[in-house]
Motif scaffolding. Structure first.
Motif, PDB file in Angstrom:
ATOM      1  N   ASP A 188      -6.406   4.239  -7.270  1.00 26.34           N
ATOM      2  CA  ASP A 188      -7.465   4.994  -6.526  1.00 26.34           C
ATOM      3  C   ASP A 188      -8.682   5.076  -7.429  1.00 26.34           C
ATOM      4  O   ASP A 188      -9.673   5.858  -6.979  1.00 26.34           O
ATOM      5  CB  ASP A 188      -6.835   6.371  -6.321  1.00 26.34           C
ATOM      6  N   ILE A 207      -0.900  -0.201  -4.298  1.00 25.22           N
ATOM      7  CA  ILE A 207       0.078   0.247  -5.151  1.00 25.22           C
ATOM      8  C   ILE A 207       0.411  -0.863  -6.106  1.00 25.22           C
ATOM      9  O   ILE A 207       0.408  -2.115  -5.928  1.00 25.22           O
ATOM     10  CB  ILE A 207       1.212   0.543  -4.776  1.00 25.22           C
ATOM     11  N   TYR A 241       5.618   3.087  -9.943  1.00 28.80           N
ATOM     12  CA  TYR A 241       4.463   2.511  -9.602  1.00 28.80           C
ATOM     13  C   TYR A 241       3.185   3.412  -9.529  1.00 28.80           C
ATOM     14  O   TYR A 241       3.322   4.606  -9.926  1.00 28.80           O
ATOM     15  CB  TYR A 241       4.929   2.405  -8.205  1.00 28.80           C
ATOM     16  N   THR A 294      -0.838   4.393  -7.544  1.00 33.93           N
ATOM     17  CA  THR A 294      -1.538   3.856  -6.478  1.00 33.93           C
ATOM     18  C   THR A 294      -2.818   3.959  -7.351  1.00 33.93           C
ATOM     19  O   THR A 294      -3.296   4.536  -8.173  1.00 33.93           O
ATOM     20  CB  THR A 294      -1.649   5.371  -5.758  1.00 33.93           C
ATOM     21  N   GLN A 325      -5.689   1.591  -0.673  1.00 36.20           N
ATOM     22  CA  GLN A 325      -4.571   2.493  -1.391  1.00 36.20           C
ATOM     23  C   GLN A 325      -3.326   1.588  -1.800  1.00 36.20           C
ATOM     24  O   GLN A 325      -2.248   1.718  -1.781  1.00 36.20           O
ATOM     25  CB  GLN A 325      -4.038   3.626  -0.527  1.00 36.20           C
ATOM     26  N   ARG A 372       5.030   1.801   1.282  1.00 39.56           N
ATOM     27  CA  ARG A 372       5.600   2.135   0.040  1.00 39.56           C
ATOM     28  C   ARG A 372       7.282   1.816   0.273  1.00 39.56           C
ATOM     29  O   ARG A 372       8.035   1.117  -0.462  1.00 39.56           O
ATOM     30  CB  ARG A 372       5.524   2.817  -1.038  1.00 39.56           C
ATOM     31  N   ASN A 431     -10.449  -0.155  -2.644  1.00 37.38           N
ATOM     32  CA  ASN A 431     -10.126   1.505  -3.031  1.00 37.38           C
ATOM     33  C   ASN A 431      -9.477   2.147  -1.553  1.00 37.38           C
ATOM     34  O   ASN A 431      -8.406   2.662  -1.638  1.00 37.38           O
ATOM     35  CB  ASN A 431     -11.291   2.281  -3.760  1.00 37.38           C
ATOM     36  N   THR A 450       0.956  -1.054  -0.149  1.00 35.81           N
ATOM     37  CA  THR A 450      -0.070   0.107  -0.015  1.00 35.81           C
ATOM     38  C   THR A 450       0.747   1.165  -0.048  1.00 35.81           C
ATOM     39  O   THR A 450       2.237   1.215   0.240  1.00 35.81           O
ATOM     40  CB  THR A 450      -0.834  -0.073   1.082  1.00 35.81           C
ATOM     41  N   TYR A 451       0.327   2.367  -0.256  1.00 38.67           N
ATOM     42  CA  TYR A 451       0.778   3.690  -0.446  1.00 38.67           C
ATOM     43  C   TYR A 451       1.781   3.814   0.856  1.00 38.67           C
ATOM     44  O   TYR A 451       3.033   4.462   1.093  1.00 38.67           O
ATOM     45  CB  TYR A 451      -0.159   4.796  -0.499  1.00 38.67           C
ATOM     46  N   SER A 452       1.065   3.502   1.996  1.00 43.60           N
ATOM     47  CA  SER A 452       1.663   3.983   3.444  1.00 43.60           C
ATOM     48  C   SER A 452       2.935   3.022   3.763  1.00 43.60           C
ATOM     49  O   SER A 452       3.761   3.484   4.515  1.00 43.60           O
ATOM     50  CB  SER A 452       0.631   3.530   4.571  1.00 43.60           C
TER      51      SER A 452
END
Length: 133
Positions: free
Chosen positions: A123, A111, A119, A121, A109, A20, A106, A16-18
């Motif tokens: 969304d 990736i 990369y 995301t 988040q 990454r 969704n 996930t984005y958090s």
């Protein structure tokens, strides 16, 4: 891949984005004695059906048993990449991402790897049903 072949099992963790930066750090080429969880600053969580740990910070994880590995040779015939195929035997999904009995992918988040060092995301999630013939 050596660990997967040696143990016959592995966990797949949704990136996930958090997380990454940790995901990227875990792709480092390091000696086999280096713990990638420690290197990336991630937390090990126990799986229920396999011995391998899963990433606690990931909102979704798959517990897998090895089915097959395949070599992907480069243009010179040298093996530089592998595909690992597993059978999913267990699933973990953080309850925060379950809405009305469905996974809200969704909201995770997630990736995806595009190629090179790029990369994306995810969304914009939408549904499309298969047509009935």
């Amino acid at each position: 891949m050596r660990n997967i072949e040696a143990t016959g099992e592995f966990a797949v963790n949704v990136a996930t984005y958090s997380i990454r930066e940790a995901m990227n750090m875990s792709s480092s080429v390091v000696p086999s004695h280096v713990d990638e969880f420690v290197l990336a600053g991630l937390t090990k969580a126990p799986c229920q059906l396999i011995k391998a740990p899963r990433v606690a910070e990931s909102p979704a994880n798959l517990e897998c048993r090895l089915f097959k590995t395949m070599e992907l040779p480069d243009d010179e015939g040298k093996v530089s990449n592998w595909i690992v195929v597993g059978r999913v035997i267990g699933v973990h999904i953080d309850d925060r991402f379950i809405e009305n009995g469905r996974v809200n992918s969704n909201a995770m988040q997630m990736i995806s790897r595009l190629g090179y060092a790029e990369y994306a995301t995810i969304d914009d999630v939408w549904r499309m049903r298969r047509p009935d013939p």
